[in-house]
Design a protein around this motif. Structure first.
Motif, PDB file in Angstrom:
ATOM      1  N   VAL A  81       0.378 -40.463 -20.873  1.00 13.47           N
ATOM      2  CA  VAL A  81       0.050 -39.325 -21.852  1.00 13.47           C
ATOM      3  C   VAL A  81      -1.335 -39.193 -22.413  1.00 13.47           C
ATOM      4  N   VAL A  82      -2.118 -38.247 -21.719  1.00 10.45           N
ATOM      5  CA  VAL A  82      -3.302 -38.247 -22.194  1.00 10.45           C
ATOM      6  C   VAL A  82      -3.629 -37.229 -23.192  1.00 10.45           C
ATOM      7  N   SER A  83      -2.920 -36.253 -23.438  1.00  6.98           N
ATOM      8  CA  SER A  83      -3.083 -35.132 -24.237  1.00  6.98           C
ATOM      9  C   SER A  83      -4.545 -34.289 -24.373  1.00  6.98           C
ATOM     10  N   THR A  84      -4.723 -34.061 -22.738  1.00  2.00           N
ATOM     11  CA  THR A  84      -5.848 -33.031 -22.663  1.00  2.00           C
ATOM     12  C   THR A  84      -5.250 -32.490 -21.179  1.00  2.00           C
ATOM     13  N   THR A  85      -5.691 -31.217 -21.230  1.00  3.37           N
ATOM     14  CA  THR A  85      -5.409 -30.486 -19.707  1.00  3.37           C
ATOM     15  C   THR A  85      -6.298 -30.941 -18.672  1.00  3.37           C
ATOM     16  N   LEU A  86      -7.087 -31.896 -18.993  1.00  2.00           N
ATOM     17  CA  LEU A  86      -7.982 -32.423 -17.819  1.00  2.00           C
ATOM     18  C   LEU A  86      -6.873 -32.994 -16.808  1.00  2.00           C
ATOM     19  N   ALA A  87      -5.774 -33.556 -17.309  1.00  2.00           N
ATOM     20  CA  ALA A  87      -4.918 -34.158 -16.363  1.00  2.00           C
ATOM     21  C   ALA A  87      -4.330 -33.427 -15.510  1.00  2.00           C
ATOM     22  N   VAL A  88      -4.212 -31.775 -15.836  1.00  2.00           N
ATOM     23  CA  VAL A  88      -3.886 -30.930 -14.738  1.00  2.00           C
ATOM     24  C   VAL A  88      -4.757 -31.014 -13.609  1.00  2.00           C
ATOM     25  N   ALA A  89      -6.015 -30.886 -13.857  1.00  2.00           N
ATOM     26  CA  ALA A  89      -7.230 -31.086 -12.715  1.00  2.00           C
ATOM     27  C   ALA A  89      -7.039 -32.255 -12.093  1.00  2.00           C
ATOM     28  N   TRP A  90      -6.515 -33.198 -12.714  1.00  2.00           N
ATOM     29  CA  TRP A  90      -6.564 -34.579 -12.055  1.00  2.00           C
ATOM     30  C   TRP A  90      -5.315 -34.637 -11.011  1.00  2.00           C
ATOM     31  N   VAL A  91      -4.473 -33.674 -11.073  1.00  2.00           N
ATOM     32  CA  VAL A  91      -3.309 -33.400 -10.045  1.00  2.00           C
ATOM     33  C   VAL A  91      -3.718 -32.981  -8.819  1.00  2.00           C
ATOM     34  N   ALA A  92      -4.756 -31.869  -9.023  1.00  2.00           N
ATOM     35  CA  ALA A  92      -5.450 -31.174  -7.808  1.00  2.00           C
ATOM     36  C   ALA A  92      -6.266 -32.302  -7.161  1.00  2.00           C
ATOM     37  N   ALA A  93      -7.245 -33.055  -7.789  1.00  2.96           N
ATOM     38  CA  ALA A  93      -7.872 -34.242  -7.652  1.00  2.96           C
ATOM     39  C   ALA A  93      -7.338 -35.359  -6.929  1.00  2.96           C
ATOM     40  N   GLY A  94      -5.673 -35.496  -6.934  1.00  3.20           N
ATOM     41  CA  GLY A  94      -5.146 -36.662  -6.318  1.00  3.20           C
ATOM     42  C   GLY A  94      -5.239 -37.802  -7.270  1.00  3.20           C
ATOM     43  N   ARG A  95      -5.517 -37.900  -8.453  1.00  2.00           N
ATOM     44  CA  ARG A  95      -5.925 -38.696  -9.543  1.00  2.00           C
ATOM     45  C   ARG A  95      -4.382 -38.863 -10.199  1.00  2.00           C
ATOM     46  N   ARG A  96      -3.558 -38.020 -10.183  1.00  2.00           N
ATOM     47  CA  ARG A  96      -2.225 -37.913 -10.777  1.00  2.00           C
ATOM     48  C   ARG A  96      -1.199 -37.441  -9.751  1.00  2.00           C
ATOM     49  N   ALA A  97      -0.167 -37.815  -9.663  1.00  2.00           N
ATOM     50  CA  ALA A  97       0.837 -37.377  -8.817  1.00  2.00           C
ATOM     51  C   ALA A  97       1.606 -36.153  -9.259  1.00  2.00           C
ATOM     52  N   ALA A  98       1.733 -35.733 -10.561  1.00  2.00           N
ATOM     53  CA  ALA A  98       2.140 -34.477 -11.231  1.00  2.00           C
ATOM     54  C   ALA A  98       1.951 -34.559 -12.728  1.00  2.00           C
ATOM     55  N   TYR A  99       2.041 -33.364 -13.217  1.00  2.00           N
ATOM     56  CA  TYR A  99       1.999 -33.075 -14.699  1.00  2.00           C
ATOM     57  C   TYR A  99       3.218 -32.269 -15.053  1.00  2.00           C
ATOM     58  N   VAL A 100       3.839 -32.688 -16.242  1.00  2.00           N
ATOM     59  CA  VAL A 100       5.020 -31.864 -16.969  1.00  2.00           C
ATOM     60  C   VAL A 100       4.479 -31.430 -18.267  1.00  2.00           C
ATOM     61  N   GLY A 146       7.197 -23.407 -19.487  1.00  2.00           N
ATOM     62  CA  GLY A 146       7.056 -24.760 -19.096  1.00  2.00           C
ATOM     63  C   GLY A 146       6.239 -24.926 -17.774  1.00  2.00           C
ATOM     64  N   LEU A 147       5.824 -25.933 -17.159  1.00  2.00           N
ATOM     65  CA  LEU A 147       5.055 -26.205 -16.133  1.00  2.00           C
ATOM     66  C   LEU A 147       5.236 -27.554 -15.414  1.00  2.00           C
ATOM     67  N   VAL A 148       5.506 -27.597 -14.237  1.00  2.00           N
ATOM     68  CA  VAL A 148       5.779 -28.702 -13.261  1.00  2.00           C
ATOM     69  C   VAL A 148       4.608 -28.658 -12.210  1.00  2.00           C
ATOM     70  N   VAL A 149       3.613 -29.397 -12.129  1.00  2.00           N
ATOM     71  CA  VAL A 149       2.839 -29.391 -10.993  1.00  2.00           C
ATOM     72  C   VAL A 149       2.784 -30.504 -10.506  1.00  2.00           C
ATOM     73  N   ALA A 150       2.969 -30.678  -9.070  1.00  2.00           N
ATOM     74  CA  ALA A 150       2.922 -31.869  -8.249  1.00  2.00           C
ATOM     75  C   ALA A 150       1.934 -31.833  -7.298  1.00  2.00           C
ATOM     76  N   ALA A 151       1.671 -32.996  -6.608  1.00  2.00           N
ATOM     77  CA  ALA A 151       0.936 -33.038  -5.548  1.00  2.00           C
ATOM     78  C   ALA A 151       1.468 -32.606  -4.226  1.00  2.00           C
ATOM     79  N   ASP A 152       2.836 -32.538  -4.170  1.00  2.00           N
ATOM     80  CA  ASP A 152       3.698 -32.442  -2.850  1.00  2.00           C
ATOM     81  C   ASP A 152       4.884 -31.997  -3.131  1.00  2.00           C
ATOM     82  N   ARG A 153       5.567 -31.482  -2.330  1.00  2.00           N
ATOM     83  CA  ARG A 153       7.056 -30.977  -2.270  1.00  2.00           C
ATOM     84  C   ARG A 153       7.900 -32.019  -2.805  1.00  2.00           C
TER      85      ARG A 153
END
Length: 267
Positions: A184-203, A242-249
């Motif tokens: 829980v980092v409380s910034t949408t930088l974490a959404v970009a991290w999913v695209a970068a492979g630094r997070r598996a997902a964001y909800v 809402g939003l569910v962003v994941a690195a893979d299906r």
């Protein structure tokens, strides 16, 4: 020479990030907003710098800034969405987890976007085809990966799907804990991290259409090839919200199953 839209987004995000970085640690005036929310002088200055740059380069475009609202032609086909400092509470308490988001909205979505990290001097960006991170003037393609198992869950209100869905219950779900590692980092930088492979997902919960906070991250993740839906697995902005962003299906499917355990069947 006319600057391209992607380069303009990058330049604007970098200009805002420079302001945020320069003001870090200073005693900043706070401007109260609503429901206990606030902005700092850094938010306001960063937005002013970004908007000045955008208006100079694209005088016929409309702009929506988090702090200043909407300006420019009301019927413009192009609108810039600006979040000058995402993570204001982090920043105000000398935290480093913040982002500066700039996205260009055309029609119902955004394909040009930039999300800058003021403290790593990285800019995650897309022009609609492919997504990249720029460091020291060099662009590297973003490659999503679920390998970390890290899933960021946004606990900031509003929660329009409560009590049917509460993000905090997801964090306590044994199935979630057994498969993923919550953050829980409380910034949408974490959404970009999913695209970068630094997070598996964001909800996150929330109605995110035209959101200055989320437009950049969503555009980045779509361009990088992530799986991006609402809480029901439907296209973003099309239903419950809402939003569910994941690195893979596979990761996305697992999260939808866990979320679905909270949501009633819609008849």
């Amino acid at each position: 020479m006319l600057i391209t839209d992607p380069e303009l987004a990058i330049a604007a995000a970098r200009a805002g990030a420079a302001v945020v970085r320069a003001n870090y640690g200073a005693s900043l005036t706070r401007v109260d907003k609503s429901a206990g929310d606030f902005a700092t002088a850094a938010d306001l200055e960063a937005e002013r710098v970004i908007l000045d740059l955008l208006r100079s380069a694209r005088p016929d475009d409309a702009v929506t800034g988090e702090e200043s609202g909407s300006t420019g032609p009301s019927g413009a086909a192009r609108r810039w969405l600006v979040d000058p400092l995402c993570g204001t509470r982090n920043y105000a308490t000398r935290g480093l987890l913040v982002a500066v988001n700039v996205a260009l909205q055309t029609g119902s979505g955004s394909t040009v976007a930039a999300s800058a990290d003021p403290f790593t001097d990285e800019v995650f960006w897309t022009g609609g085809t492919g997504a990249y991170v720029r460091r020291d003037g060099v662009d590297e393609p973003l490659t999503p990966s679920a390998g970390s198992g890290l899933v960021d869950v946004n606990l900031d209100p509003p929660f329009p799907n409560a009590p049917r869905f509460r993000a905090v219950r997801l964090l306590a779900d044994p199935g979630f804990i057994g498969r993923f590692h919550p953050r829980v980092v409380s910034t949408t930088l974490a959404v970009a991290w999913v695209a970068a492979g630094r997070r598996a997902a964001y909800v996150t919960d929330g109605q995110l259409r035209d959101s200055v906070h989320f437009a950049s991250g969503i555009a980045l993740c779509v361009a990088a090839g992530c799986t991006v839906t609402d809480l029901d697995g439907q296209p973003v902005h099309s239903g419950r919200g809402g939003l569910v962003v994941a690195a893979d299906r596979q990761t996305h499917a697992a999260l939808l199953t866990l979320i679905g355990g909270q949501l009633p069947t819609v008849r």
